[in-house]
Design an enzyme around this catalytic site. Structure first.
Site, PDB file in Angstrom:
ATOM      1  N   LYS A  94     -80.237 -23.243  84.794  1.00 21.53           N
ATOM      2  CA  LYS A  94     -81.026 -24.388  84.339  1.00 21.53           C
ATOM      3  C   LYS A  94     -80.813 -24.599  82.840  1.00 21.53           C
ATOM      4  O   LYS A  94     -81.238 -23.791  82.027  1.00 21.53           O
ATOM      5  CB  LYS A  94     -82.520 -24.207  84.605  1.00 21.53           C
ATOM      6  CG  LYS A  94     -83.263 -25.529  84.350  1.00 21.53           C
ATOM      7  CD  LYS A  94     -84.735 -25.375  84.094  1.00 21.53           C
ATOM      8  CE  LYS A  94     -85.063 -25.039  82.665  1.00 21.53           C
ATOM      9  NZ  LYS A  94     -84.958 -26.176  81.728  1.00 21.53           N
ATOM     10  N   GLU A  96     -83.099 -12.714  75.843  1.00 23.49           N
ATOM     11  CA  GLU A  96     -82.701 -12.923  74.444  1.00 23.49           C
ATOM     12  C   GLU A  96     -83.738 -13.847  73.845  1.00 23.49           C
ATOM     13  O   GLU A  96     -83.776 -15.036  74.156  1.00 23.49           O
ATOM     14  CB  GLU A  96     -81.326 -13.598  74.363  1.00 23.49           C
ATOM     15  CG  GLU A  96     -80.207 -12.826  75.033  1.00 23.49           C
ATOM     16  CD  GLU A  96     -79.641 -11.735  74.155  1.00 23.49           C
ATOM     17  OE1 GLU A  96     -80.206 -11.478  73.073  1.00 23.49           O
ATOM     18  OE2 GLU A  96     -78.653 -11.135  74.570  1.00 23.49           O
ATOM     19  N   CYS A 136     -81.658 -18.318  66.904  1.00 27.02           N
ATOM     20  CA  CYS A 136     -82.606 -17.212  67.047  1.00 27.02           C
ATOM     21  C   CYS A 136     -82.310 -16.097  66.055  1.00 27.02           C
ATOM     22  O   CYS A 136     -83.211 -15.382  65.637  1.00 27.02           O
ATOM     23  CB  CYS A 136     -82.588 -16.685  68.478  1.00 27.02           C
ATOM     24  SG  CYS A 136     -80.938 -16.477  69.135  1.00 27.02           S
ATOM     25  N   GLU A 190     -91.365 -17.521  63.770  1.00 20.64           N
ATOM     26  CA  GLU A 190     -90.039 -18.133  63.845  1.00 20.64           C
ATOM     27  C   GLU A 190     -90.191 -19.650  63.710  1.00 20.64           C
ATOM     28  O   GLU A 190     -90.857 -20.289  64.525  1.00 20.64           O
ATOM     29  CB  GLU A 190     -89.403 -17.786  65.197  1.00 20.64           C
ATOM     30  CG  GLU A 190     -87.996 -18.310  65.330  1.00 20.64           C
ATOM     31  CD  GLU A 190     -87.333 -17.893  66.629  1.00 20.64           C
ATOM     32  OE1 GLU A 190     -87.996 -17.942  67.682  1.00 20.64           O
ATOM     33  OE2 GLU A 190     -86.149 -17.520  66.588  1.00 20.64           O
TER      34      GLU A 190
END
Lengths: 290, 480
Positions: free
Chosen positions: B183, B257, B291, B388
């Site tokens: 997906k 991840e 990331c 983040e």
């Protein structure tokens, strides 16, 4: 064990936390019996506070243990085997009583447990070569990967195999440079306490291994959700709680080694399967140039 | 500041042919989805590019069944060398159609064409080329002489490197003998759908790769499907937690991840100009939608002012604008939602007492844009030092001693990556050893390679992608 006319001095079985042997802060104990139901001892029944103290001790010991050279860690683990050998008879007696084994079967289990330490002791300085290495990247960089310990591992030790099973889950955690908080078999905790006495006299720094006698169903919750625990081994989790522990572990993205459907055959060759779940891979890049 | 103005140098978009609508790619065919179709837009202009089908739970079920059939009947029994040859074909097709993929990626994602052309697409092809070679050598992975594939892999990928993340997921899964249901992210589905066309051109057997577009519900259906054997996810730590909870109690193998908040540590002996390039590359590459971005600059106190001055001078030369312009350094923010998050965290940074600096210059009137931003006087407790941001926002902290640098760098729930800038080799190796991060870049940053394992410590996830390690995530050995 006892002479005819001498009254034996019995051992008090306690927890092993931060290199010391405290009773449970809760004051709780529970009765341990042999396989036939005869009284053996009162064991300390570790509480949530004991589990949290054990995590603090394990975290405190992590820098030194993970920072020791692989050669040094190997020697320390080999030393555990040496000291265990000297207590061979005592382990045989406890294993035979707790697991209801014949003397020869108990001896075989103790022999295998000692040999397992030797096997893992030999792994400490080979893992980096087997699991890491240089990566041939498409550019002017030196790039290498090394396995590193994940940190503090909470281990729910197997419920049946009280010594060989315990060593089989603990030794790989230590060989990879992690520190451990172990909840022992609930009904068969005595060999674990004797093992703690071996660890305390085998150059294993205090706090590297912390052994809690008590109920994995109870302590597993606190350890699975504890934010300073990096990984959990659910091997000895009761079947009806394992899924819940795994869900709690997800809250801080812990590494989880799931409970097997049935307790494994601990005499089988362990392979790497109990070490890799508690290892991280670190990759370092540096440019190559003049 | 510049002596000469740049003339626009736009890459032509005529190479891509975007259909008015797209279906799901299931069992080798494009089919309608039964969910409500959604628009995919160009974030640089807000222009609607196309309508994309949304996969319902029933669609996901069809895709998983197709993948299961392919696993049992074609892909699983196939000679390993032939599986490898299909992957080599795919690698070559990606190289042949590289320009098309790069333009489409920049249109759908907003990233500069310079990056999609030079990083995303070449690395995607390289990943397939690398794992293709593994397909008939699995007995050398280190999992015994007969490692087995897991079965059907359900894979959910993010919007920051759409094609590259697809390659990181699909290539090792297929090389190991699994089939996949993938997906893509709802804001960037187009290169995955073009990849489906590549699978057809490669004559990949039907059902080996299935692509189900949609939003969070579609992803959940993939993750929770009972016949999926392996779940691989790249995205936020919050969603990672939900996925880890969802697979608890199953036999599904999981790799995650997740987020990061990388420290980029600059020591006083570092070559300042190189370090500044590395800082810029670390945080402004791909608009900071990375990331592993070097979002926390830890600079030694004695060189703080010099580094910040040089950094601001350099940022003043960055060109923000049209992603298809070959001169562009910083493209569009991927979505209105992400832009809102970047704005919110930046405002919080200011409110908490940090100093915001942004270069002068206008941003395009339409689309989603955020200028390169530097916060100084950041304390470790500030949210811009902890959360983040996933945008072009750099937080600057200082340190005095190496021990303090390590302590501050490791003071994070994340542990994906880190950077070290120093001329002293022994110091680099010592600091690299002490950092709790999965990838450490020394005197470089944001480098990736299919041979090089990538992945995080702590709440940045578990498992590795790339190299032998990435393959092991899709195999089981005799003792597993």
């Amino acid at each position: 064990m006892i002479g005819n006319d001498r009254l034996a001095v019995r051992k008090t079985y306690k927890l092993y936390v931060g290199g010391a042997f405290p009773r449970s802060e809760s004051g709780r104990t529970y009765e341990v019996t042999d396989a036939k139901g005869h009284f053996l001892a009162n064991a300390a029944w570790a509480s949530r506070k004991d589990a949290r103290d054990a995590v603090v001790a394990a975290r405190g010991a992590f820098a030194k243990w993970s920072g020791a050279t692989a050669y040094n860690r190997g020697q320390v683990l080999y030393r555990v085997a040496e000291v265990m050998e000297g207590r061979h008879a005592q382990f045989c007696e406890e294993v035979a009583a707790g697991e209801g084994l014949s003397a020869s079967k108990a001896r075989a289990a103790v022999d295998a447990a000692i040999d397992r330490w030797v096997w893992y002791a030999g792994w400490t300085d080979k893992l980096a070569a087997v699991l890491g290495g240089a990566n041939p990247v498409a550019g002017p960089y030196f790039d290498f990967s090394t396995p590193e310990p994940t940190g503090v591992v909470a281990v729910l030790a197997p419920q049946q195999s009280s010594l060989l099973g315990l060593v089989s889950v603990l030794a790989p955690v230590l060989a990879t440079g992690n520190t451990a908080v172990v909840v022992t078999s609930k009904e068969r905790p005595l060999p674990a306490v004797t093992l703690a006495e071996v660890l305390a006299t085998s150059d294993v720094p205090g706090g590297v291994v912390n052994l809690l006698t008590g109920d994995a169903a109870e302590l597993g919750t606190w350890l699975a959700e504890h934010a300073d625990v990096d990984a959990v081994d659910l091997t000895g989790a009761p079947a009806h709680r394992a899924m819940e522990f795994e869900r709690e572990a997800a809250g801080t993205i812990k590494r989880v080694l799931r409970a097997p459907t049935a307790e494994p055959d601990w005499t089988a060759d362990p392979g790497l399967a109990r070490m890799t779940p508690f290892l991280e891979t670190k990759t370092v890049w540096h440019p190559i140039g003049l | 500041m510049s002596v000469f103005e740049y003339a626009p140098a736009p890459e032509s978009r005529s190479i891509v042919d975007i259909a008015p609508s797209y279906g799901l790619f299931v069992d080798g065919e494009f089919v309608d989805g039964t969910g409500e179709p959604f628009d995919s837009i160009n974030p640089a202009t807000e222009e609607v590019l196309t309508k994309v089908a949304s996969g319902s739970a029933a669609d996901v079920d069809r895709a998983v069944r197709a993948a299961r059939r392919a696993f049992e009947r074609t892909w699983g029994p196939m000679r390993p060398a032939d599986r490898g040859k299909y992957l080599f074909r795919i690698a070559r097709l990606l190289q042949e159609r590289a320009r098309e993929f790069a333009v489409l990626e920049s249109l759908d994602n907003g990233k500069p064409i310079r990056e999609s052309r030079d990083v995303d697409v070449p690395l995607a092809a390289a990943h397939f080329f690398y794992y293709a070679g593994w397909a008939d050598k699995l007995e050398h992975v280190g999992l015994g002489t007969q490692p087995r594939p897991l079965g059907v892999a359900g894979q959910v990928i993010p919007w920051n490197f759409p094609l590259m993340m697809l390659a990181w997921k699909v290539a090792p899964a297929l090389a190991a003998g699994n089939t996949v249901v993938l997906k893509p992210a709802e804001t960037t589905p187009l290169t995955a759908l073009l990849f489906a066309e590549v699978c057809r051109q490669a004559d990949l057997p039907a059902g080996v790769v299935n692509i189900v577009t949609g939003a969070g519900d579609t992803g959940r259906a993939v993750v929770e499907h009972a016949d999926v054997d392996k779940v691989a996810f790249t995205g936020s730590t919050d969603v990672g937690r939900q996925i880890a909870r969802a697979v608890a109690g199953t036999r599904k193998k999981l790799t995650l991840e997740l987020g990061g908040k990388a420290a980029n540590i600059v020591f006083d002996d570092a070559p300042i100009d190189q370090a500044v390039e590395g800082i810029v590359q670390g945080i402004f590459f791909n608009q900071g939608h990375v990331c592993c971005a070097g979002s926390r600059l830890l600079v030694q106190e004695s060189i703080h002012d010099e580094v910040i001055a040089a950094l601001q001078r350099r940022i003043g030369t960055l060109r923000v604008g049209d992603p298809l312009d070959k001169n562009t350094d910083i493209g569009a923010i991927n979505s209105a939602e992400q832009l809102a998050r970047i704005r919110e965290l930046s405002d919080i940074g200011e409110a908490e007492g940090a100093q915001r600096w942004q270069p002068a210059g206008d941003l395009p009137g339409r689309g989603f844009w955020f200028p390169p931003t530097v916060f100084t006087e950041v304390s470790p407790a500030h949210r811009i030092a902890r959360d983040e941001v996933f945008g072009p926002v750099l937080s600057v902290l200082t340190f005095r001693t190496p021990d303090e640098a390590v302590a501050k760098a490791n003071n994070s729930t994340y542990g994906l990556s880190a950077g070290i800038w120093s001329e002293k080799g022994s110091r680099i190796l010592k600091i690299a050893d002490q950092l709790r991060a999965g990838v450490v870049w020394a005197n470089t940053f944001n480098k990736f390679d299919p041979t090089s394992p990538f992945g995080g410590y702590k709440q940045s996830g578990y498992g590795r992608e790339g190299g032998r390690h990435g393959l092991a995530a899709y195999l089981k050995g005799a003792d597993q």
